[in-house]
Design a protein around this motif. Structure first.
Motif, PDB file in Angstrom:
ATOM      1  N   THR A 159       0.835  -1.205   0.000  1.00 26.67           N
ATOM      2  CA  THR A 159       0.000   0.000   0.000  1.00 26.67           C
ATOM      3  C   THR A 159       0.865   1.249   0.000  1.00 26.67           C
ATOM      4  OG1 THR A 159      -0.859  -1.206   1.897  1.00 26.67           O
ATOM      5  CG2 THR A 159      -2.262   0.528   0.964  1.00 26.67           C
ATOM      6  N   LEU A 160       1.920   1.239   0.809  1.00 29.54           N
ATOM      7  CA  LEU A 160       2.765   2.430   0.891  1.00 29.54           C
ATOM      8  C   LEU A 160       3.554   2.629  -0.390  1.00 29.54           C
ATOM      9  CD1 LEU A 160       4.191   2.187   4.524  1.00 29.54           C
ATOM     10  CD2 LEU A 160       1.997   3.061   3.734  1.00 29.54           C
ATOM     11  N   ARG A 161       3.930   1.514  -1.015  1.00 28.97           N
ATOM     12  CA  ARG A 161       4.735   1.623  -2.234  1.00 28.97           C
ATOM     13  C   ARG A 161       3.921   2.139  -3.417  1.00 28.97           C
ATOM     14  NH1 ARG A 161       6.822  -3.395  -0.885  1.00 28.97           N
ATOM     15  NH2 ARG A 161       5.552  -4.391  -2.491  1.00 28.97           N
ATOM     16  N   THR A 162       2.600   1.909  -3.349  1.00 21.10           N
ATOM     17  CA  THR A 162       1.791   2.228  -4.528  1.00 21.10           C
ATOM     18  C   THR A 162       0.931   3.482  -4.378  1.00 21.10           C
ATOM     19  OG1 THR A 162       0.210   0.623  -3.696  1.00 21.10           O
ATOM     20  CG2 THR A 162       1.675  -0.118  -5.445  1.00 21.10           C
ATOM     21  N   THR A 163       0.686   3.925  -3.149  1.00 22.73           N
ATOM     22  CA  THR A 163      -0.176   5.104  -2.955  1.00 22.73           C
ATOM     23  C   THR A 163       0.522   6.117  -2.047  1.00 22.73           C
ATOM     24  OG1 THR A 163      -1.703   3.339  -2.331  1.00 22.73           O
ATOM     25  CG2 THR A 163      -2.642   5.548  -2.615  1.00 22.73           C
ATOM     26  N   PRO A 164       0.533   7.368  -2.435  1.00 22.68           N
ATOM     27  CA  PRO A 164       1.068   8.350  -1.493  1.00 22.68           C
ATOM     28  C   PRO A 164       0.067   8.628  -0.365  1.00 22.68           C
ATOM     29  CG  PRO A 164       0.374   9.419  -3.533  1.00 22.68           C
ATOM     30  CD  PRO A 164       0.107   7.961  -3.704  1.00 22.68           C
ATOM     31  N   PHE A 165       0.579   8.781   0.834  1.00 24.35           N
ATOM     32  CA  PHE A 165      -0.287   9.104   1.972  1.00 24.35           C
ATOM     33  C   PHE A 165      -0.122  10.582   2.330  1.00 24.35           C
ATOM     34  CE2 PHE A 165      -2.064   5.244   4.133  1.00 24.35           C
ATOM     35  CZ  PHE A 165      -1.744   4.341   3.122  1.00 24.35           C
ATOM     36  N   ASP A 166      -1.257  11.324   2.324  1.00 19.18           N
ATOM     37  CA  ASP A 166      -1.228  12.735   2.729  1.00 19.18           C
ATOM     38  C   ASP A 166      -0.917  12.854   4.213  1.00 19.18           C
ATOM     39  OD1 ASP A 166      -2.051  13.379   0.216  1.00 19.18           O
ATOM     40  OD2 ASP A 166      -4.200  13.388   0.760  1.00 19.18           O
ATOM     41  N   GLN A 167      -0.626  14.082   4.633  1.00 20.96           N
ATOM     42  CA  GLN A 167      -0.531  14.319   6.075  1.00 20.96           C
ATOM     43  C   GLN A 167      -1.945  14.275   6.645  1.00 20.96           C
ATOM     44  OE1 GLN A 167       1.991  15.460   8.319  1.00 20.96           O
ATOM     45  NE2 GLN A 167       3.687  15.250   6.886  1.00 20.96           N
ATOM     46  N   MET A 168      -2.099  13.674   7.815  1.00 18.68           N
ATOM     47  CA  MET A 168      -3.413  13.644   8.439  1.00 18.68           C
ATOM     48  C   MET A 168      -3.854  15.065   8.785  1.00 18.68           C
ATOM     49  SD  MET A 168      -3.533  10.529  11.134  1.00 18.68           S
ATOM     50  CE  MET A 168      -3.108   8.842  10.722  1.00 18.68           C
ATOM     51  N   ALA A 169      -5.146  15.327   8.559  1.00 15.38           N
ATOM     52  CA  ALA A 169      -5.712  16.614   8.958  1.00 15.38           C
ATOM     53  C   ALA A 169      -6.436  16.415  10.283  1.00 15.38           C
ATOM     54  CB  ALA A 169      -6.687  17.098   7.897  1.00 15.38           C
ATOM     55  N   VAL A 203      -1.103   8.860  24.308  1.00  9.19           N
ATOM     56  CA  VAL A 203      -2.144   8.223  23.501  1.00  9.19           C
ATOM     57  C   VAL A 203      -2.111   8.814  22.100  1.00  9.19           C
ATOM     58  CG1 VAL A 203      -4.608   7.754  23.321  1.00  9.19           C
ATOM     59  CG2 VAL A 203      -3.556   8.007  25.572  1.00  9.19           C
ATOM     60  N   HIS A 204      -2.025   7.942  21.105  1.00 12.26           N
ATOM     61  CA  HIS A 204      -2.108   8.394  19.718  1.00 12.26           C
ATOM     62  C   HIS A 204      -3.434   7.924  19.147  1.00 12.26           C
ATOM     63  CE1 HIS A 204       2.198   7.808  20.648  1.00 12.26           C
ATOM     64  NE2 HIS A 204       2.397   8.864  19.883  1.00 12.26           N
ATOM     65  N   VAL A 205      -4.277   8.891  18.769  1.00 15.79           N
ATOM     66  CA  VAL A 205      -5.575   8.517  18.207  1.00 15.79           C
ATOM     67  C   VAL A 205      -5.602   8.946  16.745  1.00 15.79           C
ATOM     68  CG1 VAL A 205      -8.065   8.651  18.530  1.00 15.79           C
ATOM     69  CG2 VAL A 205      -6.544   9.161  20.435  1.00 15.79           C
ATOM     70  N   SER A 206      -6.071   8.055  15.885  1.00 19.48           N
ATOM     71  CA  SER A 206      -6.238   8.436  14.485  1.00 19.48           C
ATOM     72  C   SER A 206      -7.687   8.224  14.097  1.00 19.48           C
ATOM     73  CB  SER A 206      -5.342   7.587  13.582  1.00 19.48           C
ATOM     74  OG  SER A 206      -3.993   7.695  13.990  1.00 19.48           O
ATOM     75  N   ALA A 207      -8.251   9.209  13.369  1.00 20.39           N
ATOM     76  CA  ALA A 207      -9.656   9.088  12.987  1.00 20.39           C
ATOM     77  C   ALA A 207      -9.915   9.796  11.676  1.00 20.39           C
ATOM     78  CB  ALA A 207     -10.549   9.671  14.079  1.00 20.39           C
ATOM     79  N   GLY A 208     -10.794   9.245  10.881  1.00 19.61           N
ATOM     80  CA  GLY A 208     -11.201   9.850   9.614  1.00 19.61           C
ATOM     81  C   GLY A 208     -10.014  10.188   8.732  1.00 19.61           C
ATOM     82  N   ALA A 209      -9.064   9.296   8.647  1.00 16.03           N
ATOM     83  CA  ALA A 209      -7.802   9.647   7.987  1.00 16.03           C
ATOM     84  C   ALA A 209      -7.463   8.669   6.870  1.00 16.03           C
ATOM     85  CB  ALA A 209      -6.692   9.699   9.024  1.00 16.03           C
ATOM     86  N   ASP A 210      -8.442   8.397   5.987  1.00 20.40           N
ATOM     87  CA  ASP A 210      -8.174   7.484   4.874  1.00 20.40           C
ATOM     88  C   ASP A 210      -6.991   7.969   4.042  1.00 20.40           C
ATOM     89  OD1 ASP A 210      -9.468   5.072   4.464  1.00 20.40           O
ATOM     90  OD2 ASP A 210     -11.403   6.094   4.205  1.00 20.40           O
ATOM     91  N   HIS A 211      -6.062   7.050   3.793  1.00 21.83           N
ATOM     92  CA  HIS A 211      -4.867   7.375   3.008  1.00 21.83           C
ATOM     93  C   HIS A 211      -4.136   8.608   3.487  1.00 21.83           C
ATOM     94  CE1 HIS A 211      -6.612   4.352   0.342  1.00 21.83           C
ATOM     95  NE2 HIS A 211      -5.341   4.046   0.236  1.00 21.83           N
ATOM     96  N   ALA A 212      -4.121   8.773   4.801  1.00 22.86           N
ATOM     97  CA  ALA A 212      -3.347   9.868   5.371  1.00 22.86           C
ATOM     98  C   ALA A 212      -2.437   9.292   6.438  1.00 22.86           C
ATOM     99  CB  ALA A 212      -4.277  10.913   5.959  1.00 22.86           C
ATOM    100  N   ALA A 213      -1.339  10.001   6.680  1.00 18.76           N
ATOM    101  CA  ALA A 213      -0.334   9.473   7.596  1.00 18.76           C
ATOM    102  C   ALA A 213       0.014  10.466   8.690  1.00 18.76           C
ATOM    103  CB  ALA A 213       0.933   9.116   6.816  1.00 18.76           C
ATOM    104  N   ALA A 214       0.436   9.932   9.821  1.00 14.94           N
ATOM    105  CA  ALA A 214       0.979  10.763  10.892  1.00 14.94           C
ATOM    106  C   ALA A 214       2.420  10.322  11.111  1.00 14.94           C
ATOM    107  CB  ALA A 214       0.161  10.573  12.164  1.00 14.94           C
ATOM    108  N   HIS A 215       3.345  11.253  10.923  1.00 14.89           N
ATOM    109  CA  HIS A 215       4.747  10.958  11.185  1.00 14.89           C
ATOM    110  C   HIS A 215       5.113  11.655  12.491  1.00 14.89           C
ATOM    111  CE1 HIS A 215       5.239   9.444   7.053  1.00 14.89           C
ATOM    112  NE2 HIS A 215       4.462  10.453   6.703  1.00 14.89           N
TER     113      HIS A 215
END
Lengths: 489, 428, 245
Positions: B54-64, B159-171
């Motif tokens: 997935t990472l190799r084929t799709t770019p992941f935006d920054q999470m909003a 605590v790291h929470v991720s939500a509503g973040a399709d194809h987005a990444a948190a670095h």
């Protein structure tokens, strides 16, 4: 204790560091240096090979050109110039001698010095009840003598050099050559397929228990020569064979390449026991010279209940890259790997095995003992793989490393990949130095340091050594002692 | 790797210029390195068992920031403080610093770099593409510094929470500094919804002389998530680093700990449990590098895989030349609950000194029939018996969480997983 | 209590039990004696419901109910208990947790309420003390690091806690020194009541000096070849199996 004392004596009796380092002076017939399609054709022509064999070689050569030398092993050596090697060197004499009388006496003396009895009479004249061993002697690129051929023929066993087999049993060779190690298997195997000069072919027919140990003795003599021998052993249904392999080379300052391929095929209920004592010239104290031993050995346990057992004692070579493996394709087939690898001075060994469990009920055992002395590098690298359709697989692996000097290194790189829940895989490994308690105990009983080390090392390797045929075990124990000479203090 | 992906990440980098003081040059260097290396494939030795297609084929935006504040997970134990990151950004309003600030310093990465511009050099570029991308695109993180001699008993929870973040990444990038003789427990938790997001975390820790850092990672990401995390740790004389990683969630997770033992009597224990549910892949890698004599390490890993689940472990111990008197142990055991489950292990030793004692053991198999029969022959029903055995199997890896109530809550989570999966196993 | 009729059992398609019948009434203690390989352990495991032991014909009735189709834990619920020749080590599971789960499993099967932790502890302490087992051993993992004698005593404590109607004790006396043997025998005798039955499986007569059997059977090659009173055990000890059978 008696056995150990014997080893001590053997060790003591031998002086000099590598006793097989002499050069034999015979006229050689050589191909020009370097590698090209023409050289492949030259080798094939020299051997008067049929067209199919030449095509097979050329196909491998073309594949090799597109391949890259592997770099994943923990070994480090200067880049090999494949055009600075002689790919064919044979003692001058047109055809293979019909009998031992026709063999160049100089060659016979060489094997005598190596302790390999080629003259059958000598063996027969030996101690009564001594086991007979049939020998195929390979000198640089060609087989110079194969003994006991007639007696084996009576039992139905085919034992001859592979170049003769290509002529005499083309169907058998065609049927099995390259089926276990395909031409493109790896860089060194592809090279071997293109330029292999000789080697041994063994076929044990259905239900035959080979009446004696079979053995090949490999000797590299000529300077700048590569040896690319090829061994193919086929054990048909219900047969059994024990095969021994020994190797030596003269001391030379430059490195020599040895890239062999060994293929074993075991049919239903057949068993092959393959033992190696590898004592190629390891180079001198400063790492000058020595053999590059890049070998592909693989067994296909094709039939149900078949069994292949690899036993190796690796003491020689400057660089070893070798993984005798078993593809367990027959139901309830068994693969075994017993290995002792000793490295001293600047030797590097990266050796181990692969056990590929493809069929249900297959079992494998791996016992590996690595001993690192001097400034050497010794790695075990192994793979145990269980495919999803293989039910009730068992594997037991034990790999132990013993460090004899503070500047040596020991590495263990086992891979375990299991895709079936009914598998039971057990792996244990340890790395430690010779225990001071053990050393002190031996010293307190009157052994000097070197003797004590030899004794402890022999004890450490016992589980493996006991799988060697008797004659080899004694030889191997001696070798262990010699290899470790000068490693203490 | 397709240029489009590199371009997408380059665009992201432009958007980040100026967000963290003094970091722009470092970001560019990292991205250039990343661009030439590309994402690793399974041919890359360290990524042999994690296929990040997935990472190799799709770019992941920054999470909003999410549309609405997400639910926070219930505490696992009493904590000294709770720091909350939502979609990769620190949320002061959701965090509770307790009395922590009286004893230690905690501040967001931006503030830290603002105050100490020169310390940007301490940020590790990392050695693989995932780390490099983290360096290039890091947005936030905390810097936790425990002064010398301070011991904080209760865990500091992040605590790291991720939500509503399709194809987005948190670095995210965290820095931990343990002063001499200090001690603290860091409890990192990762949770998220069912969007297909990517969390890429890198934690750097320096454990100085006599200090102890206990690092517990509870990874319960959402079912479609990809989780990649790296801990880069150095341990000084007499210092201890105890890590326990629990991989429970996400579709694909990979945790890598690189620990260097830099002085006499430095010690590291790195343990882990991975439970791979249907179709999940959990990979754990450890490299403990014994640089100096008289250092010790121990690793205990237990994994369980259910249908089409895959668990993998690569544990490497290296002992440098001259690093005598080293003890290092590794134990890996994998259980396969289903015909289609898979386990991989590569317990590796690389030893350049002679006075060492190193060992590793690995086993792979299914539940022991004999033990199962023994339990049922005492009147325990098969499902309970299976659950008991699986729990006992994984329990060895929790021995060093250091905090009983925390260990109990983790056990309960693991138990719950077991119950869901062993019951299924029984029905099958 | 137990009625085994013309039982045939195969393991890995090899027939081990070859037509065995046995009836044990309430209040009786039976002993089955025989050499290694006679099929004694196979019989015990089969009665307890072990998976890989295939009943090819015959039946096992317990308290008037055919139990051949019951799962092992269900048989325990019905009131059976198997003491293992080689008790299994279970790392990570504490002895206490193990016994409590077992007892509550049985109670649940019988439709009874779970026993509270306090009640359970009281019960276990008493039973363990009877068998001279320390509370420390109760807290340790099941059989892990136990000596041979400790493992067998642990079996007896479990039996006492579960209080079965029928106890099948497979070579419970093997590997015990004389003190341990007496303790184990006390445990067995405590379980001996008018409403319970015991089946002892043993190699030697030794245990029978401490636990007097009502009936002794001699088993050879998957069958009971001779049945008698306790004097049969003595005779076996003196003359050997070949002469007696």
């Amino acid at each position: 204790m008696a056995g150990t004392q014997e080893t001590q004596d053997h060790v003591a009796e031998i002086t000099g560091e590598y006793k097989y380092g002499f050069v034999t002076d015979v006229d050689m017939d050589m191909a020009p240096k370097g590698l090209s399609e023409d050289i492949v054709r030259f080798i094939s022509a020299k051997k008067k090979e049929p067209e199919w064999m030449l095509e097979w070689r050329l196909k491998a050569y073309r594949a090799w050109l597109k391949m890259e030398e592997p770099d994943w092993a923990k070994v480090d050596y200067p880049k090999i110039d494949y055009n600075d090697i002689y790919y064919y060197a044979a003692p001058k004499s047109q055809d293979k001698p019909k009998s031992l009388d026709e063999v160049d006496p100089e060659l016979l003396r060489t094997y005598e010095k190596l302790g390999i009895p080629l003259a059958e009479q000598e063996v027969l004249a030996g101690v009564e009840g001594a086991r007979k061993i049939a020998v195929d002697a390979v000198f640089d690129s060609v087989s110079v003598a194969t003994t006991f051929r007639e007696e084996l023929k009576k039992a139905g066993v085919i034992f001859l050099s592979i170049s003769e087999a290509v002529h005499e049993y083309p169907e058998l060779v065609k049927k099995y050559l390259g089926t276990v190690v395909p031409q493109r298997d790896n860089y060194f195997a592809a090279l071997n397929c293109a330029v292999f000069s000789d080697g041994t072919f063994v076929y044990i027919p259905k239900g035959v228990r080979c009446p004696m140990e079979l053995s090949t003795y490999f000797r590299i003599n000529t300077e700048n020569t590569g040896q690319f021998e090829r061994t193919l052993i086929v054990a048909d249904e219900g047969s059994y064979v024990s095969y021994l392999e020994g190797c030596t080379a003269p001391m030379r300052d430059e490195n020599q390449l040895h890239a062999a391929v060994v293929e074993l095929v075991a049919m239903d209920d057949a068993e092959i026991k393959y033992s190696t004592v590898q004592n190629w010239y390891p180079g001198d104290k400063d790492g000058k010279g020595g053999i590059y031993n890049f070998v592909t050995k693989r067994a296909l346990c094709k039939g149900k209940n078949s069994k292949v057992s690899w036993t190796q004692v690796e003491t020689g070579s400057a660089v070893t890259w070798k993984y005798p493996s078993c593809v367990l394709a027959g139901e309830n087939s068994v693969g075994e790997f017993y290995s002792v690898a000793v490295t001293n001075n600047l030797q590097q060994a990266d050796t181990g095995t692969k056990m590929i469990h493809m069929a249900p009920g297959t079992r494998s055992t791996i016992i590996s003992k690595g001993i690192s002395a001097g400034r050497s590098q010794n790695s075990y690298r192994g793979l145990v793989k269980v495919l999803s359709g293989a039910e009730n697989v068992r594997n037991y692996t034990q790999c132990d490393s013993l460090l004899v000097s503070s500047e040596s290194a020991a590495h263990t790189v086992p891979y375990i990949e299991v895709k079936n829940p009914t598998a039971q895989i057990e792996h244990e490994a340890t790395t430690s130095k010779i225990s001071e308690d053990q050393m002190f105990y031996c010293r307190a009983r009157g052994l000097d340091e070197e003797e004590a080390v030899a004794m402890i090392v022999n004890g450490f390797c016992k589980e493996v050594m006991q799988h060697l045929p008797m004659e080899f075990a004694v030889e191997a124990q001696k070798l262990l002692g010699i290899s470790l000479e000068g490693s203490v203090g | 790797m397709p240029d489009a992906i590199i371009d997408a990440y380059r665009d992201q980098l432009w958007g980040l210029i100026g967000t963290l003081p003094g970091l722009d040059g470092v970001r560019e260097r990292a991205l250039n390195k990343f661009a030439s290396a590309g994402f690793p494939s399974t041919r890359h030795e360290d990524w042999r068992y994690s296929d990040i297609k997935t990472l190799r084929t799709t770019p992941f935006d920054q999470m909003a920031a999410p549309m609405q504040a997400p639910d926070l997970p219930a505490p696992l134990t009493d904590v000294a403080a709770r720091l909350v990151f939502v979609n990769g950004r620190f949320q002061e309003s959701l965090s509770d610093m307790g009395d922590l600030l009286q004893a230690a310093s905690v501040r967001p990465l931006a503030n830290h770099l603002m105050a100490n511009a020169e310390r940007v050099d301490e940020l590790n570029l990392g050695s693989d593409s995932i780390n490099l991308l983290n360096t290039a695109l890091m947005r936030d993180g905390f810097v936790l510094s425990i002064p010398a001699g301070i011991e904080i008993d209760e865990a500091i929870e992040i605590v790291h929470v991720s939500a509503g973040a399709d194809h987005a990444a948190a670095h995210v990038r965290h820095l931990v500094e343990m002063g001499e003789g200090a001690s603290a427990t860091l409890l990192e938790r990762f949770v998220g919804d069912d969007s297909a997001y990517w969390v890429n975390s890198l934690l750097q820790a320096r454990v100085t002389e006599g200090a102890t850092l206990t690092h517990i990672r509870m990874q319960e990401e959402g079912p479609a998530a990809t989780h990649t995390a790296t801990a880069i740790v150095s341990v000084g004389a007499g210092g201890n680093y105890h890590a326990t990683n629990i991989s429970l969630g996400s579709n694909l997770s990979r945790f890598e700990a690189r620990v260097r033992l830099l002085a006499d009597e430095a010690n590291a224990t790195v343990d882990g449990v991975a439970l791979a549910g249907t179709g999940e892949s959990h990979d754990m890698l450890v490299h403990v590098d014994h640089r100096m004599p008289n250092t010790t390490s121990d690793q205990v890993f237990r994994t369980v895989a259910d249908a089409r689940g895959k668990t993998s472990f690569q544990g490497k111990v290296t002992v440098a030349a001259g690093a005598q008197q080293v003890n290092a142990d590794q134990s890996f055991k994998a259980l396969l609950l289903d015909r289609t489950a898979e386990a991989n292990a590569k317990p590796e030793l690389e030893i350049f000194a002679d006075d060492v004692k190193c060992s590793h053991g690995a086993t792979v198999g299914e539940l022991d029939d004999k033990a199962l029969f023994y339990l049922t022959s005492r009147g325990i029903d098969p499902a309970t018996a299976r659950q008991m055995l699986v729990e006992a199997f994984s329990d060895e890896a929790f021995a060093r969480t250091g905090n009983e109530s925390l260990a109990d809550s983790i056990r309960a989570r693991v138990g719950q997983w077991m119950q869901n999966h062993t019951l299924e196993g029984q029905a099958a | 209590m137990l009625k085994v009729t013309d039982l045939h059992v195969s393991v890995d398609e090899k027939e081990i039990i070859k037509g065995l019948s046995l009836t044990i009434n309430p209040g009786e203690v039976h002993a089955i004696m025989g050499l290694n390989g006679a099929g004694k352990s196979t019989l015990a495991n089969t009665i307890a419901g072990r998976d890989d032991y295939e009943i090819t014909s015959g039946s096992i009735e317990f308290a008037g109910k055919d139990v051949t189709e019951l799962e092992p834990h269900e048989r325990v619920g019905e009131g059976m208990f198997l003491g293992f020749q080689y008790p299994v080590e279970i790392p990570g599971v504490s002895n206490l947790n193990f016994m409590r789960t077992a007892l509550n499993g049985v109670r649940k099967y019988r439709g009874e309420d779970e026993m509270s932790a306090a009640e359970f502890m009281k019960l276990v302490r008493v039973k363990a003390a009877d068998l001279k087992m320390s509370t420390d051993m109760l807290k340790r993992f099941v059989n892990v690091g136990f000596s041979g004698g400790e493992k067998k005593r642990n079996e007896m404590v479990q039996m006492a806690v579960l209080d079965p109607k029928l106890a099948i004790l497979d070579e419970t006396d093997s590997g015990l020194d004389i003190d341990a043997l007496k303790t184990v025998a006390d445990g067995i005798n405590a379980q001996r009541r008018d409403d319970t039955s015991i089946l002892l499986i043993t190699h030697y007569q030794r245990l029978l000096d401490y636990v007097q059997p009502d009936v002794v059977h001699v088993m050879i090659d998957g069958k009971i070849v001779k049945t008698g009173g306790k004097e049969l055990a003595v005779e076996l000890e003196e003359k050997g199996y070949a002469d007696v059978a």
